[in-house]
Design an enzyme around this catalytic site. Structure first.
Site, PDB file in Angstrom:
ATOM      1  N   GLU A  77      -2.285   4.506   8.869  1.00  0.00           N
ATOM      2  CA  GLU A  77      -1.879   5.886   9.127  1.00  0.00           C
ATOM      3  C   GLU A  77      -2.894   6.865   8.546  1.00  0.00           C
ATOM      4  O   GLU A  77      -3.179   7.901   9.147  1.00  0.00           O
ATOM      5  CB  GLU A  77      -0.488   6.142   8.540  1.00  0.00           C
ATOM      6  N   GLU A 102       4.975  -2.323  10.059  1.00  0.00           N
ATOM      7  CA  GLU A 102       6.282  -1.797   9.666  1.00  0.00           C
ATOM      8  C   GLU A 102       7.434  -2.441  10.422  1.00  0.00           C
ATOM      9  O   GLU A 102       8.507  -2.688   9.852  1.00  0.00           O
ATOM     10  CB  GLU A 102       6.320  -0.274   9.867  1.00  0.00           C
TER      11      GLU A 102
END
Length: 279
Positions: free
Chosen positions: A129, A149
């Site tokens: 990210e 995730e």
């Protein structure tokens, strides 16, 4: 040249240095934990990026990780699991921080001055990210990227999903985010997620070289040009898209059982046992 405005704190997670005129080198200094992000890291990151934008002698930053194994393995899932397991926790906060606070420091940073990633190893979860929202990315040959995730019951909700689509397209972004698989540095280069791939010995040096090229230019022009680039890339819809998902789907996800199971299973070193989604 020493900064005119001193750093806002004495960091413990971050190590700050000045490898070239106008260049700040930020090293995530938690190598024994693969430079994963805990609460302290979030607070320090936020303070340092704010300082970067205010400090007139600094024009650009480079971020890397300590050691040569990891840029960052993402959020500290053990700490997150402890937060989720604490008495009275309903999942709406991450270790005492709101979702907006916890995920903002770099993955959602807007800011005025550019940040270059020197990816010196694995970049997973928040690590990926971060690089999606950096202005340039230099990767070591052995680096790889991933958004695992979904394998742990959480979601890459720090701002990268709408930005990733703009960078590599819907299908590649979907492959990365929905499968949770890792992508090599060369594949990330081919996808346009990375500017250059170099040896592990050269990765920070090459990122500093890029930073020095930028720092040679007009400070006003750097800020103005970057603002124009960002405005064209972001548009108002990106941040609104992040907020809507945080407020709706991610808020519901954090109250469910699968996030707890994912974090527990990571801590207990076993495969998670998912339950049907109620989102």
């Amino acid at each position: 040249m020493a900064p005119v405005i001193p750093p806002p704190l004495t960091p413990s997670f971050l190590r700050l240095s000045y490898p070239a005129p106008g260049v700040l080198l930020v090293t995530m200094n938690r190598g024994e934990n693969l430079n994963c992000m805990n609460r302290t890291a979030q607070v320090e990151m936020d303070a340092v990026w704010r300082w970067l934008d205010e400090e007139p002698t600094l024009l650009v930053a480079v971020i890397t990780g300590a050691g040569d194994k990891a840029f960052s393995a993402g959020a500290d899932l053990k700490e997150w699991n402890q937060s989720m397991s604490s008495s009275g926790a309903d999942g709406s906060r991450y270790n005492g921080m709101s979702s907006a606070q916890a995920f903002k420091p770099l993955s959602r940073r807007l800011g005025k001055k550019p940040v270059i990633a020197a990816v010196n190893g694995l970049a997973l979860g928040a690590g990926t990210e971060f690089i999606v929202n950096c202005d340039l990315v230099v990767a070591a040959e052995h680096a790889y990227f991933g958004l695992p995730e979904v394998k742990r019951g959480v979601a890459p909700i720090g701002g990268c999903l709408p930005r990733l689509i703009r960078t590599i397209g819907l299908q590649r972004a979907s492959e990365l985010a929905l499968t949770g698989r890792n992508v090599s540095a060369q594949e990330a280069l081919a996808w346009g997620l990375v500017n250059k791939v170099v040896s592990r010995e050269e990765v920070v040096q090459e990122a500093v070289r890029y930073a020095s090229l930028i720092a040679e230019n007009s400070p006003d022009s750097i800020i103005c040009t970057r603002a124009g680039l960002r405005q064209g890339w972001e548009t108002a819809a990106v941040e609104r898209a992040v907020d809507i998902t945080l407020e709706r789907e991610f808020a519901a996800l954090q109250k469910g059982e699968n996030i707890r199971e994912g974090l527990r299973s990571f801590t207990e070193k076993r495969h998670p046992k998912w339950t049907p989604s109620k989102l």
